[in-house]
Design a protein around this motif. Sequence first.
Motif, PDB file in Angstrom:
ATOM      1  N   GLN A 251       0.900  -1.251  -0.043  1.00 51.19           N
ATOM      2  CA  GLN A 251      -0.239   0.072  -0.071  1.00 51.19           C
ATOM      3  C   GLN A 251       0.885   1.340  -0.022  1.00 51.19           C
ATOM      4  N   VAL A 252       0.549   2.253  -0.779  1.00 48.19           N
ATOM      5  CA  VAL A 252       1.155   3.418  -0.881  1.00 48.19           C
ATOM      6  C   VAL A 252       0.363   4.462  -0.294  1.00 48.19           C
ATOM      7  N   LYS A 253       0.997   5.472   0.499  1.00 48.85           N
ATOM      8  CA  LYS A 253       0.341   6.656   1.110  1.00 48.85           C
ATOM      9  C   LYS A 253      -0.016   7.605  -0.128  1.00 48.85           C
ATOM     10  N   THR A 254      -1.068   7.750  -0.408  1.00 49.15           N
ATOM     11  CA  THR A 254      -1.438   9.030  -1.476  1.00 49.15           C
ATOM     12  C   THR A 254      -2.033  10.243  -0.910  1.00 49.15           C
ATOM     13  N   PHE A 255      -2.112  11.218  -1.253  1.00 49.03           N
ATOM     14  CA  PHE A 255      -2.744  12.429  -0.706  1.00 49.03           C
ATOM     15  C   PHE A 255      -3.845  12.805  -1.597  1.00 49.03           C
ATOM     16  N   LYS A 256      -5.164  13.164  -1.331  1.00 50.20           N
ATOM     17  CA  LYS A 256      -6.237  13.572  -2.241  1.00 50.20           C
ATOM     18  C   LYS A 256      -6.252  15.237  -2.633  1.00 50.20           C
TER      19      LYS A 256
ATOM     20  N   ASP B 247      -4.063  19.101  -2.394  1.00 51.44           N
ATOM     21  CA  ASP B 247      -2.995  19.755  -2.115  1.00 51.44           C
ATOM     22  C   ASP B 247      -3.202  20.859  -1.218  1.00 51.44           C
TER      23      ASP B 247
END
Length: 90
Positions: free
Chosen positions: A80-85, A87
């Motif tokens: 699992q990769v940490k993503t940001f929705k 900005d």
Amino acid sequence: MSDALWSVWWLWIAGALALGVVEMLLPGFIFLGFAIGAALTGLMLLAVTPSLPVLLLVFAALSLAAWLLLRRSFALPTGQVKTFKDDING
């Protein structure tokens, strides 16, 4: 019991509480591992009083083990990769 300051169990517990407070102010699970290591070292001092080098080795080993357990239990699941929705700049 020796009169040396490092062999007093409640000072290790007080240090663990202080490190816990520092962890609350600067989160990141770094100080928490040291706090757990200090607390366990303080509890160990209730039963035995080793020499200073042995005590520091026990503290280091317990802190490392606590940090590794914290890292494993709070890590993201494998793959699992940490993503940001959103900005924050825009």
